[in-house]
Scaffold this motif. Structure first.
Motif, PDB file in Angstrom:
ATOM      1  N   ILE A 121      45.777  52.879  33.651  1.00  7.11           N
ATOM      2  CA  ILE A 121      47.020  52.186  33.333  1.00  7.11           C
ATOM      3  C   ILE A 121      47.664  52.916  32.164  1.00  7.11           C
ATOM      4  CG2 ILE A 121      48.078  50.005  32.662  1.00  7.11           C
ATOM      5  CD1 ILE A 121      46.720  50.026  35.434  1.00  7.11           C
ATOM      6  N   HIS A 122      48.831  53.510  32.409  1.00  6.62           N
ATOM      7  CA  HIS A 122      49.518  54.292  31.381  1.00  6.62           C
ATOM      8  C   HIS A 122      50.957  53.784  31.239  1.00  6.62           C
ATOM      9  CE1 HIS A 122      51.425  56.505  34.716  1.00  6.62           C
ATOM     10  NE2 HIS A 122      50.206  56.514  35.257  1.00  6.62           N
ATOM     11  N   ALA A 123      51.723  54.441  30.389  1.00  9.64           N
ATOM     12  CA  ALA A 123      53.059  53.936  30.034  1.00  9.64           C
ATOM     13  C   ALA A 123      53.998  53.846  31.230  1.00  9.64           C
ATOM     14  CB  ALA A 123      53.670  54.819  28.945  1.00  9.64           C
ATOM     15  N   LYS A 124      53.786  54.686  32.239  1.00 12.04           N
ATOM     16  CA  LYS A 124      54.695  54.713  33.381  1.00 12.04           C
ATOM     17  C   LYS A 124      54.110  54.057  34.633  1.00 12.04           C
ATOM     18  CE  LYS A 124      57.112  58.895  31.825  1.00 12.04           C
ATOM     19  NZ  LYS A 124      57.536  60.272  32.177  1.00 12.04           N
ATOM     20  N   THR A 125      53.045  53.318  34.493  1.00 14.40           N
ATOM     21  CA  THR A 125      52.430  52.666  35.655  1.00 14.40           C
ATOM     22  C   THR A 125      53.380  51.658  36.288  1.00 14.40           C
ATOM     23  OG1 THR A 125      50.189  52.905  34.762  1.00 14.40           O
ATOM     24  CG2 THR A 125      50.515  51.229  36.455  1.00 14.40           C
ATOM     25  N   ASP A 126      53.546  51.778  37.598  1.00 14.94           N
ATOM     26  CA  ASP A 126      54.321  50.809  38.376  1.00 14.94           C
ATOM     27  C   ASP A 126      53.324  49.774  38.896  1.00 14.94           C
ATOM     28  OD1 ASP A 126      55.640  49.388  40.389  1.00 14.94           O
ATOM     29  OD2 ASP A 126      56.880  51.098  40.970  1.00 14.94           O
ATOM     30  N   TYR A 127      53.268  48.633  38.249  1.00 19.49           N
ATOM     31  CA  TYR A 127      52.245  47.640  38.565  1.00 19.49           C
ATOM     32  C   TYR A 127      52.340  47.132  39.999  1.00 19.49           C
ATOM     33  CZ  TYR A 127      51.789  47.569  33.470  1.00 19.49           C
ATOM     34  OH  TYR A 127      51.620  47.933  32.154  1.00 19.49           O
ATOM     35  N   LEU A 128      53.556  46.896  40.472  1.00 15.61           N
ATOM     36  CA  LEU A 128      53.708  46.366  41.829  1.00 15.61           C
ATOM     37  C   LEU A 128      53.283  47.378  42.876  1.00 15.61           C
ATOM     38  CD1 LEU A 128      57.081  44.380  41.553  1.00 15.61           C
ATOM     39  CD2 LEU A 128      54.727  43.506  41.510  1.00 15.61           C
ATOM     40  N   ILE A 160      49.522  47.405  42.892  1.00 18.48           N
ATOM     41  CA  ILE A 160      49.015  46.231  43.608  1.00 18.48           C
ATOM     42  C   ILE A 160      49.091  46.455  45.123  1.00 18.48           C
ATOM     43  CG2 ILE A 160      49.489  43.800  44.146  1.00 18.48           C
ATOM     44  CD1 ILE A 160      50.416  43.520  41.207  1.00 18.48           C
ATOM     45  N   ASP A 161      50.214  46.972  45.582  1.00 13.35           N
ATOM     46  CA  ASP A 161      50.385  47.237  47.018  1.00 13.35           C
ATOM     47  C   ASP A 161      49.353  48.236  47.521  1.00 13.35           C
ATOM     48  OD1 ASP A 161      52.504  45.490  47.137  1.00 13.35           O
ATOM     49  OD2 ASP A 161      54.055  47.043  46.988  1.00 13.35           O
ATOM     50  N   PHE A 162      49.094  49.276  46.730  1.00  8.69           N
ATOM     51  CA  PHE A 162      48.134  50.304  47.149  1.00  8.69           C
ATOM     52  C   PHE A 162      46.723  49.728  47.229  1.00  8.69           C
ATOM     53  CE2 PHE A 162      45.215  53.843  46.377  1.00  8.69           C
ATOM     54  CZ  PHE A 162      45.633  54.737  47.350  1.00  8.69           C
ATOM     55  N   ILE A 163      46.333  48.949  46.229  1.00  7.42           N
ATOM     56  CA  ILE A 163      44.999  48.343  46.226  1.00  7.42           C
ATOM     57  C   ILE A 163      44.825  47.439  47.440  1.00  7.42           C
ATOM     58  CG2 ILE A 163      43.522  46.686  45.012  1.00  7.42           C
ATOM     59  CD1 ILE A 163      44.647  47.840  42.383  1.00  7.42           C
ATOM     60  N   GLU A 164      45.850  46.660  47.734  1.00 17.00           N
ATOM     61  CA  GLU A 164      45.754  45.734  48.870  1.00 17.00           C
ATOM     62  C   GLU A 164      45.804  46.466  50.204  1.00 17.00           C
ATOM     63  OE1 GLU A 164      48.883  42.974  48.005  1.00 17.00           O
ATOM     64  OE2 GLU A 164      47.557  41.678  46.802  1.00 17.00           O
ATOM     65  N   LYS A 165      46.621  47.532  50.272  1.00 16.89           N
ATOM     66  CA  LYS A 165      46.708  48.313  51.516  1.00 16.89           C
ATOM     67  C   LYS A 165      45.372  48.987  51.834  1.00 16.89           C
ATOM     68  CE  LYS A 165      48.118  52.473  51.533  1.00 16.89           C
ATOM     69  NZ  LYS A 165      48.852  53.767  51.380  1.00 16.89           N
ATOM     70  N   GLU A 166      44.720  49.528  50.813  1.00 18.52           N
ATOM     71  CA  GLU A 166      43.445  50.227  51.006  1.00 18.52           C
ATOM     72  C   GLU A 166      42.268  49.268  51.118  1.00 18.52           C
ATOM     73  OE1 GLU A 166      42.766  53.495  51.275  1.00 18.52           O
ATOM     74  OE2 GLU A 166      44.832  54.205  51.069  1.00 18.52           O
ATOM     75  N   LYS A 167      42.526  47.988  50.836  1.00 20.78           N
ATOM     76  CA  LYS A 167      41.470  46.962  50.874  1.00 20.78           C
ATOM     77  C   LYS A 167      40.317  47.311  49.940  1.00 20.78           C
ATOM     78  CE  LYS A 167      42.586  45.616  55.634  1.00 20.78           C
ATOM     79  NZ  LYS A 167      42.106  45.440  57.031  1.00 20.78           N
ATOM     80  N   LYS A 186      49.823  39.876  37.013  1.00 18.62           N
ATOM     81  CA  LYS A 186      49.519  39.743  38.440  1.00 18.62           C
ATOM     82  C   LYS A 186      48.463  40.755  38.864  1.00 18.62           C
ATOM     83  CE  LYS A 186      51.732  39.758  43.011  1.00 18.62           C
ATOM     84  NZ  LYS A 186      53.014  39.956  43.750  1.00 18.62           N
ATOM     85  N   LEU A 187      48.584  41.985  38.356  1.00 19.21           N
ATOM     86  CA  LEU A 187      47.587  43.017  38.654  1.00 19.21           C
ATOM     87  C   LEU A 187      46.211  42.607  38.126  1.00 19.21           C
ATOM     88  CD1 LEU A 187      46.716  45.923  39.505  1.00 19.21           C
ATOM     89  CD2 LEU A 187      47.512  46.684  37.248  1.00 19.21           C
ATOM     90  N   CYS A 188      46.176  42.147  36.895  1.00 23.76           N
ATOM     91  CA  CYS A 188      44.905  41.773  36.279  1.00 23.76           C
ATOM     92  C   CYS A 188      44.232  40.607  37.005  1.00 23.76           C
ATOM     93  CB  CYS A 188      45.114  41.396  34.813  1.00 23.76           C
ATOM     94  SG  CYS A 188      45.630  42.776  33.764  1.00 23.76           S
ATOM     95  N   GLU A 189      45.045  39.740  37.586  1.00 25.41           N
ATOM     96  CA  GLU A 189      44.507  38.545  38.228  1.00 25.41           C
ATOM     97  C   GLU A 189      44.077  38.760  39.674  1.00 25.41           C
ATOM     98  OE1 GLU A 189      47.561  35.642  37.617  1.00 25.41           O
ATOM     99  OE2 GLU A 189      46.850  35.130  35.593  1.00 25.41           O
ATOM    100  N   LEU A 190      44.288  39.972  40.202  1.00 21.71           N
ATOM    101  CA  LEU A 190      43.825  40.250  41.559  1.00 21.71           C
ATOM    102  C   LEU A 190      42.323  39.979  41.649  1.00 21.71           C
ATOM    103  CD1 LEU A 190      45.594  43.580  42.619  1.00 21.71           C
ATOM    104  CD2 LEU A 190      46.101  41.278  43.423  1.00 21.71           C
ATOM    105  N   GLN A 191      41.919  39.337  42.708  1.00 20.45           N
ATOM    106  CA  GLN A 191      40.514  38.979  42.866  1.00 20.45           C
ATOM    107  C   GLN A 191      39.612  40.202  42.939  1.00 20.45           C
ATOM    108  OE1 GLN A 191      39.758  36.409  46.188  1.00 20.45           O
ATOM    109  NE2 GLN A 191      37.587  36.158  45.728  1.00 20.45           N
ATOM    110  N   ASN A 192      40.124  41.280  43.534  1.00 17.28           N
ATOM    111  CA  ASN A 192      39.285  42.471  43.685  1.00 17.28           C
ATOM    112  C   ASN A 192      39.334  43.405  42.474  1.00 17.28           C
ATOM    113  OD1 ASN A 192      41.911  42.764  44.492  1.00 17.28           O
ATOM    114  ND2 ASN A 192      41.476  43.926  46.351  1.00 17.28           N
ATOM    115  N   VAL A 193      40.095  43.044  41.431  1.00 12.94           N
ATOM    116  CA  VAL A 193      40.022  43.765  40.154  1.00 12.94           C
ATOM    117  C   VAL A 193      38.952  43.083  39.321  1.00 12.94           C
ATOM    118  CG1 VAL A 193      41.220  44.343  38.019  1.00 12.94           C
ATOM    119  CG2 VAL A 193      42.416  44.544  40.208  1.00 12.94           C
TER     120      VAL A 193
END
Length: 310
Positions: free
Chosen positions: A94-101, A104-111, A132-139
């Motif tokens: 997680i860096h200054a230019k991270t696109d959180y949404l 999230i989409d990538f993590i969910e797409k890759e399961k 929202k990213l931090c609260e993902l169940q798989n994080v």
């Protein structure tokens, strides 16, 4: 648990592979940052980790090397049998230019499961998309590059790990003569007391990423060792004839002689120490990469031993 942070270079990977093949319980979870476009050595190492039931993390958006931020490329080049393994834990910086949404989409797409987030730079911990990213169940796990008590308290039910750069890197190998013995870490003794699930460092390499190098004037061997019940120190063994870059084999012999004497005095019996002693006894020069591998492997063996004893 110990989470060493390594780059996917030849001798770092070799150190991890050899450590994984050793017998006995292991409380080490390597975090590996891909830095090369070729994945043969990396995937071979990961296969050995899986076969030895050793969990690991691969950074999917590296910030150094040849494939910076190329997340899709990395995911496509890691075989499915490795990604589907229960020992595989994808990690994201997680860096200054991270696109959180997008993340999230990538993590969910890759399961992906058992995701680890490396908290390098966070602009605003109250950002709803970050939350929202931090609260993902798989994080499941968070690696803090610096302590953040406020954020740590928000991560209820999540694992927190503290990453420190414990290696006091010098500009030249000969500079280690001036600080030949120094404190490296106490985290193995206090991380649970401080409320962390584990601890992390850059082993005896340090945080700075250096690709390639030149023939040194001095040879330095870095070995961590148990100083007392709570402290791990690092001892630097430096060659004596350091006026030019000739006779590298002789320089290695000078440094190795000091290291082997120290190993014998301390009764250090790790396989990395035995390997170093073997090169010295044979009068052989293994190369700079192998010296680095021995140093890393010794550190992995030492920390694992301390945690296993506990």
């Amino acid at each position: 648990m110990y989470y060493p942070y390594l780059r996917a270079k030849q001798f770092e990977l070799l150190a991890v592979r050899e450590f994984a093949n050793e017998e006995g319980a292991k409380k080490v979870h390597p975090i590996i940052e891909p830095v090369k476009k070729t994945f043969n050595s990396l995937n071979r190492a990961l296969g050995i980790l899986v076969s030895n039931n050793l969990s690991f993390s691969i950074i999917m958006n590296p910030q150094v090397g040849d494939i910076i931020g190329n997340t899709n490329f990395i995911s496509e080049n890691i075989p499915s049998e490795i990604k589907d393994s229960e020992y595989f834990c994808p990690a994201f910086i997680i860096h200054a230019k991270t696109d959180y949404l997008s993340l999230i989409d990538f993590i969910e797409k890759e399961k992906f499961q058992n995701v680890l987030l490396i908290l390098s730079v966070i602009k605003d911990i109250e950002d709803p998309n970050f939350i929202k990213l931090c609260e993902l169940q798989n994080v499941k796990t968070f690696l803090f590059e610096k302590e953040d008590r406020t954020l740590k308290r928000k991560l209820h039910g999540k694992r927190a790990i503290l990453l420190k750069d414990n290696f006091n890197t010098q500009k030249r190998n000969s500079d280690y003569i001036n600080q030949d013995d120094e404190l490296f870490t106490e985290e193995h003794a206090f991380y649970t007391e401080d409320g962390y699930f584990g601890f992390s460092d850059y082993t005896t390499i340090g945080k700075d990423f250096i690709d390639g190098g030149r023939l040194p004037y001095a040879i330095a061997i870095h070995l961590t060792y148990k100083k007392n019940n709570t402290q791990v120190w690092v001892k630097h063994f430096v060659s004596d004839t350091n006026d030019d870059n000739s006779n590298i084999q002789g320089k290695f012999g000078e440094a190795a002689e000091k290291a082997v004497k120290f190993i014998d005095e301390k009764g250090m019996s790790y396989l990395a120490c035995a390997e170093l002693r073997g090169y010295y006894n044979e009068g052989a020069y293994p190369g700079l990469g192998m010296i680095k591998k021995i140093s890393i492997k010794n550190h992995l063996e030492l920390i694992n031993d301390l945690l296993t004893q506990d």
